[in-house]
Design a protein around this motif. Structure first.
Motif, PDB file in Angstrom:
ATOM      1  N   GLY A  41       1.122  -1.294   0.034  1.00 48.48           N
ATOM      2  CA  GLY A  41      -0.151  -0.173   0.159  1.00 48.48           C
ATOM      3  C   GLY A  41       1.025   1.361  -0.057  1.00 48.48           C
ATOM      4  O   GLY A  41       2.045   1.351   0.509  1.00 48.48           O
ATOM      5  N   PHE A  42       0.165   2.248  -0.536  1.00 42.36           N
ATOM      6  CA  PHE A  42       0.995   3.706  -0.945  1.00 42.36           C
ATOM      7  C   PHE A  42       0.240   4.622  -0.286  1.00 42.36           C
ATOM      8  O   PHE A  42      -0.886   4.782  -0.566  1.00 42.36           O
ATOM      9  CB  PHE A  42       1.268   3.760  -2.282  1.00 42.36           C
ATOM     10  CG  PHE A  42       2.496   2.836  -2.805  1.00 42.36           C
ATOM     11  CD1 PHE A  42       3.960   3.395  -3.135  1.00 42.36           C
ATOM     12  CD2 PHE A  42       2.076   1.599  -3.177  1.00 42.36           C
ATOM     13  CE1 PHE A  42       4.943   2.586  -3.449  1.00 42.36           C
ATOM     14  CE2 PHE A  42       3.269   0.774  -3.753  1.00 42.36           C
ATOM     15  CZ  PHE A  42       4.819   1.265  -3.682  1.00 42.36           C
ATOM     16  N   VAL A  43       0.882   5.534   0.532  1.00 43.27           N
ATOM     17  CA  VAL A  43       0.267   6.804   1.231  1.00 43.27           C
ATOM     18  C   VAL A  43       0.725   7.744   0.656  1.00 43.27           C
ATOM     19  O   VAL A  43       1.994   7.971   0.647  1.00 43.27           O
ATOM     20  CB  VAL A  43       0.273   6.818   2.577  1.00 43.27           C
ATOM     21  CG1 VAL A  43      -0.344   7.949   3.197  1.00 43.27           C
ATOM     22  CG2 VAL A  43      -0.279   5.306   3.351  1.00 43.27           C
ATOM     23  N   TYR A  44       0.222   8.710  -0.329  1.00 43.94           N
ATOM     24  CA  TYR A  44       0.656   9.727  -0.985  1.00 43.94           C
ATOM     25  C   TYR A  44       0.096  11.256  -0.363  1.00 43.94           C
ATOM     26  O   TYR A  44      -1.019  11.318  -0.008  1.00 43.94           O
ATOM     27  CB  TYR A  44      -0.016   9.574  -2.374  1.00 43.94           C
ATOM     28  CG  TYR A  44       0.501   8.632  -3.246  1.00 43.94           C
ATOM     29  CD1 TYR A  44       1.718   8.327  -3.170  1.00 43.94           C
ATOM     30  CD2 TYR A  44      -0.195   7.917  -4.461  1.00 43.94           C
ATOM     31  CE1 TYR A  44       2.363   6.965  -4.034  1.00 43.94           C
ATOM     32  CE2 TYR A  44       0.231   7.032  -5.034  1.00 43.94           C
ATOM     33  CZ  TYR A  44       1.321   6.568  -4.812  1.00 43.94           C
ATOM     34  OH  TYR A  44       1.720   5.495  -5.886  1.00 43.94           O
ATOM     35  N   VAL A  45       1.158  12.146  -0.504  1.00 43.86           N
ATOM     36  CA  VAL A  45       0.667  13.519   0.193  1.00 43.86           C
ATOM     37  C   VAL A  45      -0.131  14.257  -0.969  1.00 43.86           C
ATOM     38  O   VAL A  45      -0.861  15.237  -0.377  1.00 43.86           O
ATOM     39  CB  VAL A  45       1.889  14.165   0.739  1.00 43.86           C
ATOM     40  CG1 VAL A  45       2.524  14.828  -0.576  1.00 43.86           C
ATOM     41  CG2 VAL A  45       1.602  15.421   1.472  1.00 43.86           C
ATOM     42  N   GLY A  46      -0.123  14.015  -2.042  1.00 47.24           N
ATOM     43  CA  GLY A  46      -0.722  14.852  -3.194  1.00 47.24           C
ATOM     44  C   GLY A  46      -1.607  13.925  -4.239  1.00 47.24           C
ATOM     45  O   GLY A  46      -1.665  12.656  -3.960  1.00 47.24           O
ATOM     46  N   SER A 200       3.204  25.046   0.511  1.00 48.76           N
ATOM     47  CA  SER A 200       2.415  24.183   0.257  1.00 48.76           C
ATOM     48  C   SER A 200       2.995  23.324  -0.884  1.00 48.76           C
ATOM     49  O   SER A 200       3.971  23.847  -1.634  1.00 48.76           O
ATOM     50  CB  SER A 200       0.994  24.724  -0.445  1.00 48.76           C
ATOM     51  OG  SER A 200       0.465  23.772  -1.169  1.00 48.76           O
ATOM     52  N   TRP A 201       2.585  21.905  -1.021  1.00 48.69           N
ATOM     53  CA  TRP A 201       3.543  21.153  -1.672  1.00 48.69           C
ATOM     54  C   TRP A 201       2.595  21.017  -3.187  1.00 48.69           C
ATOM     55  O   TRP A 201       3.275  20.943  -4.324  1.00 48.69           O
ATOM     56  CB  TRP A 201       3.497  19.598  -1.280  1.00 48.69           C
ATOM     57  CG  TRP A 201       4.443  19.498  -0.220  1.00 48.69           C
ATOM     58  CD1 TRP A 201       4.119  18.960   1.090  1.00 48.69           C
ATOM     59  CD2 TRP A 201       5.811  19.538   0.072  1.00 48.69           C
ATOM     60  NE1 TRP A 201       5.423  18.855   1.834  1.00 48.69           N
ATOM     61  CE2 TRP A 201       6.251  19.160   1.276  1.00 48.69           C
ATOM     62  CE3 TRP A 201       6.616  19.695  -1.309  1.00 48.69           C
ATOM     63  CZ2 TRP A 201       7.594  19.253   1.542  1.00 48.69           C
ATOM     64  CZ3 TRP A 201       8.200  19.616  -0.648  1.00 48.69           C
ATOM     65  CH2 TRP A 201       8.346  19.609   0.833  1.00 48.69           C
ATOM     66  N   PHE A 202       1.207  21.339  -3.005  1.00 46.17           N
ATOM     67  CA  PHE A 202       0.618  21.252  -4.309  1.00 46.17           C
ATOM     68  C   PHE A 202      -0.585  22.438  -4.079  1.00 46.17           C
ATOM     69  O   PHE A 202      -1.556  22.417  -3.545  1.00 46.17           O
ATOM     70  CB  PHE A 202      -0.195  19.839  -4.676  1.00 46.17           C
ATOM     71  CG  PHE A 202      -0.929  19.837  -5.577  1.00 46.17           C
ATOM     72  CD1 PHE A 202      -0.598  19.730  -6.945  1.00 46.17           C
ATOM     73  CD2 PHE A 202      -2.505  20.116  -5.451  1.00 46.17           C
ATOM     74  CE1 PHE A 202      -1.437  19.560  -7.936  1.00 46.17           C
ATOM     75  CE2 PHE A 202      -3.188  19.850  -6.631  1.00 46.17           C
ATOM     76  CZ  PHE A 202      -2.507  19.660  -7.861  1.00 46.17           C
TER      77      PHE A 202
END
Length: 395
Positions: A41-46, A200-202
């Motif tokens: 599983g992958f947890v993405y910030v954006g 902010s990253w995005f």
């Protein structure tokens, strides 16, 4: 009577042994050596469509799944930093994942806590520095590519004012700025680098506003560490309107958004790292040692699109500018970029931008003469300073 007591005692001893063995098994991280399928599983910030950090990770995830028929993956996107724990729980409890990748620096503490909560699962945290028995760290670093882009920016600028749009003042982003500025200094000691933070990253609008403000202030080269194509688009719009503004893209191929402004950029290939990690887990050879991959490991690549280190439209201008170097003599900037690129592929000992003497913009020597900054220094909080040619202070 004695026999009954013996039987009861034997049963109790066997039961106790079973409990002990079960407890030991619980403490041992999962190995996929005997499994037909490994689920990650992958947890993405954006969002996966951000054209930056998250998109590049997701491209790597898909690549790994295509290369490894025994691998199955799932992901959650746009997870706020500080709120990763419940999504990790979901991936472990509901999705039954064997390993979870948390893809943002701000997920670090939640990842470590999850490792304690689920000792028989594996966790990999991207860009962090905390490891435990079942928690490892990994990172594909781009600072070398930022240095090469800085070489080109210094050669191309006409105003001697170079802009940078930064997401957050983390060690990673400051490392990018410092490397970029050191590259600028190597080809143009007169140029100054100015930084605008968007926190902010995005956020496409904030990134656009920061880039526009820099151009309005007189900047004619733009680089960035945030996860949209906004900065490249701003440069292209000004170039189309008659004012040449150069840009250097970040993380994903963005040259198509700036055909007449995007000179180069830095690209990442998470796929090669993910395949390596999954193969190690499958083979039972995984360990929690930090994976720090650079261009020599084929994790980082120069260019605004894969296979194109420099936009052909700007090769002539880079070849027309010559500089003197202490080790290679005099050469044009295009050849210098290509030479440094090849040196970087051979390892940090062959060439690295973080070799002293390097002073900060307060005059303090940060890296002594002849010293190659250590990995811990480059990755840690000691890097939170700006070189001589960067305006202002690190927030």
């Amino acid at each position: 009577m004695k026999r009954n007591r013996f039987l009861v005692l034997s049963v109790l001893l066997v039961a106790a042994l079973v409990l002990v063995l079960a407890g030991c098994a619980k403490e041992k991280p999962v190995s996929a050596g005997g499994q037909k399928t490994l689920k990650a599983g992958f947890v993405y910030v954006g969002p996966i469509g951000d054209l930056g950090f998250t998109n590049a990770h997701d491209v790597g995830r898909v690549y790994a799944e295509q290369q490894l028929p025994w691998l199955k993956t799932v992901y959650v996107e746009s997870v706020p930093e500080g709120d990763a724990a419940r999504f990790i729980d979901r991936l472990i409890q509901e999705e039954k994942c064997d390993v979870v990748f948390t893809c943002s620096f701000g997920f670090m503490d939640d990842t470590v806590k999850a490792g304690e909560k689920y000792p028989n699962k594996l966790f990999m945290h991207c860009s962090g520095y905390k490891q435990s028995a079942n928690v490892g760290t990994y990172f594909a670093d781009l600072y070398q590519m930022y240095y090469l882009n800085g070489l080109m920016a210094g050669a191309l600028t006409k105003s001697n004012r170079i802009g940078y749009v930064g997401a957050f003042p983390t060690p990673e982003v400051v490392r990018h700025i410092d490397a970029y500025a050191l590259g600028v200094m190597a080809t143009n000691p007169k140029a100054k680098v100015e930084v605008r933070w968007i926190y902010s990253w995005f956020d496409p609008q904030k990134a656009k506003e920061a880039a526009e403000a820099l151009v309005a202030a007189g900047v004619d080269c733009l680089a960035f560490t945030e996860d949209t194509q906004s900065v490249v688009q701003v440069a292209e719009e000004h170039t189309a309107a008659g004012k040449q503004v150069y840009s250097f893209s970040h993380y994903s191929p963005m040259q198509k958004y700036g055909e007449n402004s995007c000179v180069s950029g830095q690209l990442v290939d998470w796929g090669v790292m993910y395949v390596k990690i999954f193969e190690d887990i499958k083979a039972g050879t995984w360990n929690n040692a930090d994976m720090w991959w650079l261009t020599g490991d084929k994790a980082a690549e120069l260019g605004g699109e894969f296979g194109v280190p420099v936009n052909p439209k700007f090769e002539g201008a880079l070849k027309a500018k010559s500089v003197k170097t202490p080790d290679l003599g005099e050469m044009n900037v295009y050849d210098l970029v290509m030479k440094r690129y090849e040196q970087m592929k051979q390892g940090r000992e062959t060439f690295d931008c973080f070799v002293g003497p390097i002073k900060d913009n307060k005059g303090e020597v940060r890296i002594p003469e002849g010293t190659l900054a250590t990995k811990d220094y480059v990755l840690g909080t000691d890097i939170l300073w700006y070189p001589e040619n960067v305006v202002g202070d690190v927030p």
